[in-house]
Write a protein that holds these residues in place. Structure first.
Motif, PDB file in Angstrom:
ATOM      1  N   ILE A  67       2.431  -7.291  11.952  1.00  0.00           N
ATOM      2  CA  ILE A  67       3.261  -6.296  12.631  1.00  0.00           C
ATOM      3  C   ILE A  67       2.543  -4.952  12.573  1.00  0.00           C
ATOM      4  O   ILE A  67       2.155  -4.503  11.478  1.00  0.00           O
ATOM      5  CB  ILE A  67       4.656  -6.187  11.967  1.00  0.00           C
ATOM      6  N   GLU A  68       2.363  -4.322  13.716  1.00  0.00           N
ATOM      7  CA  GLU A  68       1.725  -3.003  13.790  1.00  0.00           C
ATOM      8  C   GLU A  68       2.744  -2.020  14.356  1.00  0.00           C
ATOM      9  O   GLU A  68       3.265  -2.204  15.450  1.00  0.00           O
ATOM     10  CB  GLU A  68       0.483  -3.040  14.662  1.00  0.00           C
ATOM     11  N   LEU A  69       2.997  -0.957  13.608  1.00  0.00           N
ATOM     12  CA  LEU A  69       3.923   0.089  14.050  1.00  0.00           C
ATOM     13  C   LEU A  69       3.163   1.407  14.091  1.00  0.00           C
ATOM     14  O   LEU A  69       2.531   1.804  13.101  1.00  0.00           O
ATOM     15  CB  LEU A  69       5.118   0.214  13.083  1.00  0.00           C
ATOM     16  N   THR A 110       0.853  -4.630   2.997  1.00  0.00           N
ATOM     17  CA  THR A 110       1.095  -3.465   3.848  1.00  0.00           C
ATOM     18  C   THR A 110      -0.024  -2.454   3.648  1.00  0.00           C
ATOM     19  O   THR A 110      -0.558  -2.306   2.536  1.00  0.00           O
ATOM     20  CB  THR A 110       2.446  -2.798   3.533  1.00  0.00           C
ATOM     21  N   SER A 111      -0.378  -1.776   4.744  1.00  0.00           N
ATOM     22  CA  SER A 111      -1.447  -0.777   4.674  1.00  0.00           C
ATOM     23  C   SER A 111      -1.372   0.123   5.891  1.00  0.00           C
ATOM     24  O   SER A 111      -0.614  -0.125   6.838  1.00  0.00           O
ATOM     25  CB  SER A 111      -2.820  -1.458   4.610  1.00  0.00           C
ATOM     26  N   HIS A 128      -1.745   3.523  12.364  1.00  0.00           N
ATOM     27  CA  HIS A 128      -0.546   2.706  12.479  1.00  0.00           C
ATOM     28  C   HIS A 128      -0.343   1.923  11.194  1.00  0.00           C
ATOM     29  O   HIS A 128      -1.278   1.668  10.436  1.00  0.00           O
ATOM     30  CB  HIS A 128      -0.631   1.752  13.680  1.00  0.00           C
ATOM     31  N   ILE A 129       0.915   1.571  10.963  1.00  0.00           N
ATOM     32  CA  ILE A 129       1.292   0.759   9.809  1.00  0.00           C
ATOM     33  C   ILE A 129       1.039  -0.707  10.134  1.00  0.00           C
ATOM     34  O   ILE A 129       1.389  -1.179  11.214  1.00  0.00           O
ATOM     35  CB  ILE A 129       2.774   0.962   9.454  1.00  0.00           C
ATOM     36  N   VAL A 130       0.434  -1.434   9.212  1.00  0.00           N
ATOM     37  CA  VAL A 130       0.170  -2.852   9.399  1.00  0.00           C
ATOM     38  C   VAL A 130       0.880  -3.628   8.293  1.00  0.00           C
ATOM     39  O   VAL A 130       0.670  -3.352   7.104  1.00  0.00           O
ATOM     40  CB  VAL A 130      -1.341  -3.165   9.381  1.00  0.00           C
ATOM     41  N   GLY A 162       0.829  -1.196   0.000  1.00  0.00           N
ATOM     42  CA  GLY A 162       0.000   0.000   0.000  1.00  0.00           C
ATOM     43  C   GLY A 162       0.865   1.248   0.000  1.00  0.00           C
ATOM     44  O   GLY A 162       2.098   1.185   0.022  1.00  0.00           O
ATOM     45  N   GLU A 163       0.210   2.388  -0.019  1.00  0.00           N
ATOM     46  CA  GLU A 163       0.927   3.659   0.027  1.00  0.00           C
ATOM     47  C   GLU A 163       1.287   3.961   1.482  1.00  0.00           C
ATOM     48  O   GLU A 163       0.430   4.307   2.293  1.00  0.00           O
ATOM     49  CB  GLU A 163       0.062   4.782  -0.555  1.00  0.00           C
ATOM     50  N   LEU A 164       2.575   3.808   1.779  1.00  0.00           N
ATOM     51  CA  LEU A 164       3.022   4.026   3.150  1.00  0.00           C
ATOM     52  C   LEU A 164       3.928   5.242   3.230  1.00  0.00           C
ATOM     53  O   LEU A 164       4.784   5.437   2.359  1.00  0.00           O
ATOM     54  CB  LEU A 164       3.797   2.798   3.673  1.00  0.00           C
TER      55      LEU A 164
END
Length: 506
Positions: free
Chosen positions: A501-503, A412-413, A434-436, A366-368
């Protein structure tokens, strides 16, 4: 009429005989009376002796009763437990001296007073125990019911106490009464409470020591693993640096080589056009080296050299990105770049093997935005998770437990959730983004028991020599403690596994 001598003699003889008979009768009467008097006297003596013996026995029994009474009174008076007898109305009829110490008042003050409600009250949290004491003896004594419980004691003066109470039915002066035994257990309860607190403290200390030992072992393992990764990173960075210079030299000169080759081939082509019939020596050399083939293959050769050199440059860049020795602090990082670098290093393990086909990597990026993190440590997390995914696929293929095509899907999202504010007021929730990162494999999955222990230090399901049980544990610590994120796993047997993973985005 005249009597003769013979008649006189006969008369006299008869009279004497009569007197002798009377005398004999008299003597016999006197003897009988005396015998009766002697017999009566003997009976009187016997009765007196019997009464005397009875009195002696009575005095002896009374003495024994007095001794027994004194013994029991001594037992009751010297007993440390409080012994009380109450009538059917609950009024005190008797109390031993120990009761004075328990209630802090004289026995005279207790007699006639209501025991329950004023001095004794059952503890609300205590359960009453009713026991049956079987009767014994040949008389067939009935069984006796004994009630046991704990009560609160309220003395006339002083602090309250706690006592064990036993109640048994008895008699007092011919009426139904109840014998009550009270044992002060206040000191015992305090000692038990102190012991429980001491045990609790010791247990907490033991737990703290065990936790400290676990933390020490985990820290030691992390230090060992970190040192290994640091050494590996330094080695990788050194190799990458050493390779980078000559590769850049070759890559930079390849453009000139390509141009020079193009110019020379054009020159050869002009010679062929303008001098179609060269001298025999040139014609012979031309046929020997196959000029036409060289003209066609030389551009392909230069192009393949350029592709290979570009590939080497990408590997060097990936190695440098993976080691991240120049990023010891949190910095904005491109997460996709770290994942790609890790995949490039693992490229040889993704290729087809004799027991399985090539593992397909499906990227759903995804667009991160750039994420503030420790890049080197996050690359270590990606390496551990992706390596485990490859191991799971290989294990599944080796056991032939799945017919699915070997795949690793990376998604990723950015996700946003509404979280309550910590102000304690009824404020509206604030959005939290958060980033997943989801990494799923098509392995054989795992049981719930294994999944719960997945992030425990030194836990591994791999054979000896193939795993230390530290990779996922260290990854969990990196994500949880170093980045305030979350690392979770969902899996079931035969369905593969997915790591999430969540950041947080700051």
């Amino acid at each position: 009429m005249v009597m003769t001598n013979s008649h006189k003699f006969m008369s006299v003889s008869t009279s004497e005989q009569t007197q002798g008979k009377h005398l004999t009768f008299r003597r016999e009467a006197i003897g009988t009376h005396q015998m009766k008097e002697a017999s009566g006297l003997l009976n009187t003596i016997r009765q007196a002796l019997h009464w005397h013996q009875v009195q002696q026995d009575l005095r002896q029994h009374q003495h024994q009763l007095q001794l027994l009474e004194a013994r029991f009174r001594n037992v009751i008076n010297k007993n440390a437990d409080s012994i009380i007898i109450v009538n059917s109305f609950g009024l005190v009829n008797f109390a031993n001296p120990a009761t004075e110490c328990l209630f802090n008042c004289k026995v005279e003050e207790l007699v006639g007073q209501a025991l329950f409600g004023s001095f004794v009250a059952e503890k609300p949290a205590c359960e009453i125990d009713t026991a049956i004491m079987p009767g014994g003896g040949a008389t067939g004594t009935a069984d006796t019911r004994i009630v046991q419980t704990q009560v609160d004691i309220t003395p006339r003066y002083g602090d309250k106490a706690v006592a064990e109470m036993r109640v048994v039915e008895t008699e007092w002066e011919g009426e139904i009464a109840f014998l009550i035994l009270l044992r002060d257990i206040t000191a015992r309860l305090r000692a038990e409470e102190a012991l429980r607190q001491s045990e609790s403290r010791f247990r907490e200390q033991a737990q703290a020591l065990q936790q400290a030992l676990d933390n020490l072992q985990q820290t030691q393992a992390q230090l060992v693993q970190t040192e290994k990764m640091s050494s590996l990173g330094q080695m990788v960075a050194g190799v990458a640096h050493e390779i980078n210079n000559p590769v850049n030299f070759i890559y930079g000169n390849l453009a000139h080589v390509s141009q020079y080759t193009k110019d020379l081939l054009e020159l050869v082509e002009l010679y062929q056009q303008n001098y179609p019939n060269p001298v025999p020596a040139i014609q012979e050399k031309r046929q020997e080296i196959d000029v036409d083939f060289i003209i066609k293959d030389m551009p392909n050769l230069v192009s393949s050299m350029q592709v290979g050199t570009e590939r080497i440059r990408q590997i060097v860049i990936s190695l440098r990105n993976f080691s991240r020795l120049d990023q010891a602090e949190k910095k904005p990082v491109n997460i996709h770049e770290g994942i790609d670098s890790t995949l490039l290093i693992l490229h040889s393990r993704l290729k087809a093997q004799p027991e399985r086909p090539e593992i397909e990597i499906i990227k759903e990026y995804g667009e991160l935005p750039l994420v503030e993190c420790y890049a080197g440590q996050m690359n270590q997390v990606f390496m551990n998770i992706l390596s485990n995914a490859i191991d799971a696929i290989e294990e599944s293929a080796g056991r032939k437990q799945t017919a699915q095509k070997p795949q690793i899907r990376i998604h990723t999202s950015i996700e946003t959730e509404q979280r309550k504010q910590k102000t304690g007021q009824k404020d509206p929730p604030i959005p939290h983004s958060h980033i997943v990162i989801r990494i799923a494999d098509t392995g054989n999955g795992m049981t719930e028991e294994i999944r719960h222990r997945l992030f425990d230090p030194f836990f591994t399901t791999k054979p000896v020599g193939k795993g230390t049980g530290l990779g996922l544990s260290i990854s969990y610590q990196i994500v949880k403690e170093k980045h305030s994120g979350q690392l979770k796993c969902t899996s079931s047997p035969g369905e593969g596994s997915e790591f999430v993973i969540e950041l947080p985005l700051h």
